[in-house]
Scaffold this active site. Sequence first.
Site, short mmCIF file in Angstrom:
data_model
loop_
_atom_site.label_atom_id
_atom_site.label_comp_id
_atom_site.label_asym_id
_atom_site.label_seq_id
_atom_site.Cartn_x
_atom_site.Cartn_y
_atom_site.Cartn_z
N ASN A 85 36.86 29.23 34.74
CA ASN A 85 36.03 29.60 34.22
C ASN A 85 35.77 29.69 32.75
O ASN A 85 34.75 29.17 32.20
CB ASN A 85 35.80 30.45 34.62
N ASP A 94 31.24 28.41 39.91
CA ASP A 94 31.06 28.82 40.74
C ASP A 94 31.12 27.92 41.60
O ASP A 94 30.96 27.75 43.72
CB ASP A 94 29.46 29.29 40.56
N ASP A 120 38.14 34.56 43.64
CA ASP A 120 38.97 33.48 44.05
C ASP A 120 39.93 33.74 45.60
O ASP A 120 40.48 32.81 45.31
CB ASP A 120 39.89 33.00 42.68
#
Lengths: 197, 386
Positions: A85, A94, A120
């Site tokens: 990320n 995403d 996650d």
Amino acid sequence: MREEIKIRLLLNIFEEVTRKYEELLRIYEELNELLKYKAFHDPLTGLYNREALENLLKAEVARARLSNSVLSVIFLDVDNFKTINDTHGHQFGDEILKKVGEIIKNSVREGDVVARYGGDEFVILLHTRTNLEPQIIVNRIKEKIEREFCSYNLSVSYGIAIAGKDGSSSEELIRVADERMYKQKAEKKKLKSRVVS
Amino acid sequence: MKAVVYSSDNPVLRLALEEIKRKLEESRVITDFDFVIIALNYKYPYEDLDKNIRKIFNINSQDYFAFHATESFANTYTTEGISAVFIKFESKGKVKVFTAEGLTDYKGNNLLFKLVDYLEENKNNLNIFISSWRDAGLGFFIEDLGKELEKREFYPNLVGGVSSGEVFNGEFRTFQFHNNKVIRDGFGVITFENVEFTIGISLGFKPLSPVYKATKVEGCQIYEVDDGKNFKEIVSKFLKGLEPKVEYLWYCPIILLDDREGYVSVQRTFKSINEDSVEFFAPIPPDCKFMLSFGTPEILLESTQKEIERMKENITTADLVFNFSCIARQYVLEERREEENLLYAYHFDAPLFGFSTYGEIGPDKFKKKVKLYNETSLGIAIKERE
């Protein structure tokens, strides 16, 4: 004469009113379905959400008892997802989560439950005949995910809990699977630090 | 204040006015009067109206206000001839008239502001507005008037009706007459000073459908509802198995809901079913919400009865009662149409004057806005202040 006109007119209007009410009812039912779906599904991956999983797990535990099958709870987590990320942005993160969800979903049978537990973390509920099968399935999933994202060095950790053997309540099973997943993750970290040093 | 109302069905203007004069003299309720309001059918010649009125009633041109009405009410009698109300003040009561022309082009002239200025000067008086019919234009004028009044933050006790008439001898006759002037495209405001009054608006049609949203609208026409449904197709089905007469749809006007507060705001009467739209007698605001409704004579009379009871909380008896009732409402009331006038006259124990309108003008529920209504009965009971 006027009475006949009024009755006919009123009947015709009621036809329209009935049509309109039916249309509204249809819209209401669709909205209701959508709300139900939204209440129990994760908007990003389309998988069940945590709330749905907790309800389903209770039912699956009971089903396993009745059908004499092996119910396993698999807790699966994407390693170092935060780094992905931070490096590639949340949108990319995403996309990865969506793809991971898709891989898991496509790797199990239709009746099995796949949920995004949060962030996650994913949970799979499997009904199998033996205690070994869940291990085989989760390894297959792990391989597929790591192959798909090999260019990003992405890996997954998991933990498995077997109903009856590792616990009898849904909370217990989730907790055991979660702990085993963390244990695996910690071992990986330890190994990595040994290799580096 | 004393008031008497007489009518004549005589088709000859002079003879009709003479008959009314004779009735006035014979009754001896009043020997002279201060002002007369006359409703006359559009078929009467109007070229010599001023001369006839002055001569027959022996008054000046400023002492009358006349207007076209297809039907008018003299107490409980409905006539297609002439009705007249004669008013004699006994204390400090007074009447004055404001007239103006130029409704069609009101956005290009300062008619609206002239009227608002006049109404502001007379905001504590009763202002009865009688106008020419100007299709959608009149509706927009009333809407703009309402907005201007809201801006200036006063409500001017404005009530009234739209003259009713037809095309006759090549002109659409919904005229007003005052002071030797023929107002073809305007209005008159009859202002009563030093009177107490109460206003009632009886709607009455029962909503019977869920809410629709008018999504494609132009002026008085609705093209589409609920995002893409052809409203003409919906309405055409109402007449299935019946003659395609738009009058039948007067039993089921649509009810517009207030855009902000959702309460029943006004009714809109069907005017015509066009090629791809449905037209009403007054404007439809874009994106407005509405319901289908239905009315019978019984339901409408019950609504008027309730409205009168509400009006009587302000004034128990009156010197004079007006009823401005929509021509479409008269159609729905069928043979019981005169009962509505009877209800007003009986409960206020007063003479009644009124006419079948092409639209009614009055306050909204909270007396904050002025609105153009359809298919309502607008009652006004007045009493001279002592």
